[in-house]
Design a protein around this motif. Structure first.
Motif, mmCIF file in Angstrom:
data_model
loop_
_atom_site.group_PDB
_atom_site.id
_atom_site.type_symbol
_atom_site.label_atom_id
_atom_site.label_comp_id
_atom_site.label_asym_id
_atom_site.label_seq_id
_atom_site.Cartn_x
_atom_site.Cartn_y
_atom_site.Cartn_z
ATOM 1 N N VAL A 224 14.507 29.790 22.245
ATOM 2 C CA VAL A 224 13.194 30.101 23.042
ATOM 3 C C VAL A 224 13.226 31.223 24.040
ATOM 4 O O VAL A 224 14.078 31.338 24.632
ATOM 5 C CB VAL A 224 12.945 28.768 23.595
ATOM 6 C CG1 VAL A 224 11.756 28.641 24.448
ATOM 7 C CG2 VAL A 224 12.901 27.524 22.621
ATOM 8 N N LEU A 225 12.232 31.836 23.867
ATOM 9 C CA LEU A 225 12.006 33.029 24.615
ATOM 10 C C LEU A 225 10.663 32.806 25.821
ATOM 11 O O LEU A 225 9.574 32.502 25.195
ATOM 12 C CB LEU A 225 11.573 34.284 23.776
ATOM 13 C CG LEU A 225 11.108 35.559 24.290
ATOM 14 C CD1 LEU A 225 12.221 36.219 25.386
ATOM 15 C CD2 LEU A 225 10.593 36.643 23.629
ATOM 16 N N ASP A 226 10.853 32.885 26.933
ATOM 17 C CA ASP A 226 9.824 32.611 27.918
ATOM 18 C C ASP A 226 9.563 33.941 28.529
ATOM 19 O O ASP A 226 10.363 34.457 28.942
ATOM 20 C CB ASP A 226 10.446 31.629 28.927
ATOM 21 C CG ASP A 226 9.271 31.089 29.845
ATOM 22 O OD1 ASP A 226 8.393 30.558 29.250
ATOM 23 O OD2 ASP A 226 9.541 31.292 30.975
ATOM 24 N N ILE A 227 8.293 34.457 28.521
ATOM 25 C CA ILE A 227 7.757 35.752 28.977
ATOM 26 C C ILE A 227 6.843 35.361 29.913
ATOM 27 O O ILE A 227 5.661 34.918 29.742
ATOM 28 C CB ILE A 227 7.297 36.667 28.040
ATOM 29 C CG1 ILE A 227 8.028 36.712 26.517
ATOM 30 C CG2 ILE A 227 6.772 37.947 28.552
ATOM 31 C CD1 ILE A 227 7.604 37.451 25.456
ATOM 32 N N PRO A 228 7.193 35.906 31.287
ATOM 33 C CA PRO A 228 6.151 35.687 32.388
ATOM 34 C C PRO A 228 4.566 36.388 32.051
ATOM 35 O O PRO A 228 4.813 37.295 31.465
ATOM 36 C CB PRO A 228 6.809 36.276 33.553
ATOM 37 C CG PRO A 228 8.152 36.402 33.107
ATOM 38 C CD PRO A 228 8.081 36.612 31.688
ATOM 39 N N ALA A 229 3.786 35.646 32.649
ATOM 40 C CA ALA A 229 2.439 36.270 32.634
ATOM 41 C C ALA A 229 2.354 37.873 32.951
ATOM 42 O O ALA A 229 2.869 38.060 33.849
ATOM 43 C CB ALA A 229 1.295 35.524 33.383
ATOM 44 N N GLY A 230 1.725 38.645 32.127
ATOM 45 C CA GLY A 230 1.365 39.780 32.302
ATOM 46 C C GLY A 230 2.836 40.677 31.995
ATOM 47 O O GLY A 230 2.775 41.863 32.161
ATOM 48 N N LEU A 306 9.116 30.357 20.220
ATOM 49 C CA LEU A 306 10.242 29.816 19.432
ATOM 50 C C LEU A 306 10.675 30.621 18.409
ATOM 51 O O LEU A 306 9.738 30.891 17.470
ATOM 52 C CB LEU A 306 10.093 28.240 18.882
ATOM 53 C CG LEU A 306 11.001 27.777 17.845
ATOM 54 C CD1 LEU A 306 12.439 27.457 18.836
ATOM 55 C CD2 LEU A 306 10.672 26.230 17.335
ATOM 56 N N SER A 307 11.899 31.204 18.290
ATOM 57 C CA SER A 307 12.221 32.015 17.162
ATOM 58 C C SER A 307 13.163 31.422 16.272
ATOM 59 O O SER A 307 14.151 30.744 16.561
ATOM 60 C CB SER A 307 13.279 33.105 17.699
ATOM 61 O OG SER A 307 13.698 34.094 16.868
#
Length: 341
Positions: A224-230, A306-307
């Motif tokens: 699971v990859l979590d990318i912050p807003a912006g 989800l990769s």
């Protein structure tokens, strides 16, 4: 799905040695699919569905336009107080629980699961899915089924007696030919089992990989990859293709095609301009083989992906990832000593 039946394994034919036209068509196919895309409704040559459960496919080898058969993606939905049919197949399957809770019966053993768990159906498993609760359960299934088919491991079916039983001797333990120790490996990976890590790709929670030898899967790597807003992920290049499911948020993905220059040796030539692919919650995003990719979260909307990848590439000599740019959170977390190293 094929016109005359389900496609389990797709062939490649050509009147020329080079396959550039095949690659061109594959790269031209739309890479983002949403809930409006049902490439297979499981009405032909499927064994798992009951009168209550529902299965539908997003990506598979029979698709037109064709994306990939190194990974297949489908959904399973169980209404409250329901189950599907017990069945078995030689290929593994990885289930990510999107909603609800329930349990599995695998080889007469019970495994509980809930939202955000990764559930592994092991090779040669007789399995059945149950939802005894009041909320609908839904999961995303990622598997490398065509790999087993290509290797001739095609046994599958519903639970039942052996045909022509008089031709065969007494029961033997099928698991005797499995890799030693697999029965001790984890079948359900829970969020608490997998800590978040800050990596060149970004903030990642690895669910299954070759280094997670306690998890019972040999075919699908998932994180699971979590990318912050912006913000954005790292910009990475690897040979394996990849399917990403958008768990939440929205944004876009940039893909740079990599061309092979065959001179005195192979050289990689990365396209100067990328293609752009808009994504939102519920979409699947396909990243083709040998592609440089980078993902961007929209302003005000964190993006969680989800990769899934087929692990076989790591055993074929492509067990490396090149980062052309790190995620900003990774660079921010590095100390001056790290940068010098």
């Amino acid at each position: 799905m094929g016109k005359s039946g389900r496609v389990f394994l797709r062939g490649i034919t050509s009147e020329t040695y080079g396959l550039k036209e095949f690659r061109r068509r594959q790269l031209a196919a739309p890479r983002v699919r949403d809930d409006s895309v049902v490439v297979d409704d499981a009405k032909v040559a499927h064994s798992g569905d009951s009168a209550q459960s529902r299965t539908w496919w997003r990506i598979g080898p029979g698709d037109d336009p064709f994306l990939t058969q190194s990974l297949q993606v489908h959904f399973v939905e169980l209404p409250p107080h329901s189950s599907n049919h017990g069945h078995g197949h030689q290929n593994e399957a990885a289930f990510y629980i999107l909603q609800g809770a329930g349990y599995e019966i695998h080889d007469d053993q019970r495994y509980e699961w809930a939202k955000d768990d990764l559930v592994l159906v092991h090779t040669d498993s007789v399995h059945r899915h149950f939802n005894p609760y009041d909320q609908t359960a839904r999961c995303l299934v990622i598997k490398a089924k065509s790999l087993w088919m290509y290797l001739g491991l095609i046994q599958q079916g519903r639970s039942g007696p052996v045909e022509d039983e008089d031709r065969f001797g007494p029961r033997e333990d099928w698991g005797a030919i499995w890799t030693p120790g697999v029965d001790d490996r984890k079948k359900v990976v829970k969020p608490a089992d997998t800590p978040w890590e800050t990596t060149p790709l970004g903030r990642v929670r690895v669910l299954s990989s070759p280094r997670h030898t306690d998890v019972r899967t040999f075919s699908v790597d998932a994180f699971v990859l979590d990318i912050p807003a912006g913000s954005r992920s790292g910009k990475r290049w690897h040979m394996a293709d990849e399917v990403l499911y958008v768990l939440s948020g929205e944004g876009y993905s940039l893909h740079w095609e990599v061309e092979a220059e065959i001179a005195e040796r192979y050289y990689a030539r990365v396209a100067k301009e990328p293609t752009r692919h808009e994504i939102k919650a519920g979409d699947t995003l396909y990243v083709p083989h040998n592609t440089v990719a980078q993902h961007f979260a929209a302003d005000g909307s964190p993006l969680q992906l989800l990769s899934g990848q087929n692990r076989i590439f790591k055993h074929l000599g492509y067990d490396n990832v090149v980062y052309l740019e790190n995620a900003p959170e990774y660079d921010d977390a590095r100390t001056p000593a790290d940068a010098e190293a």
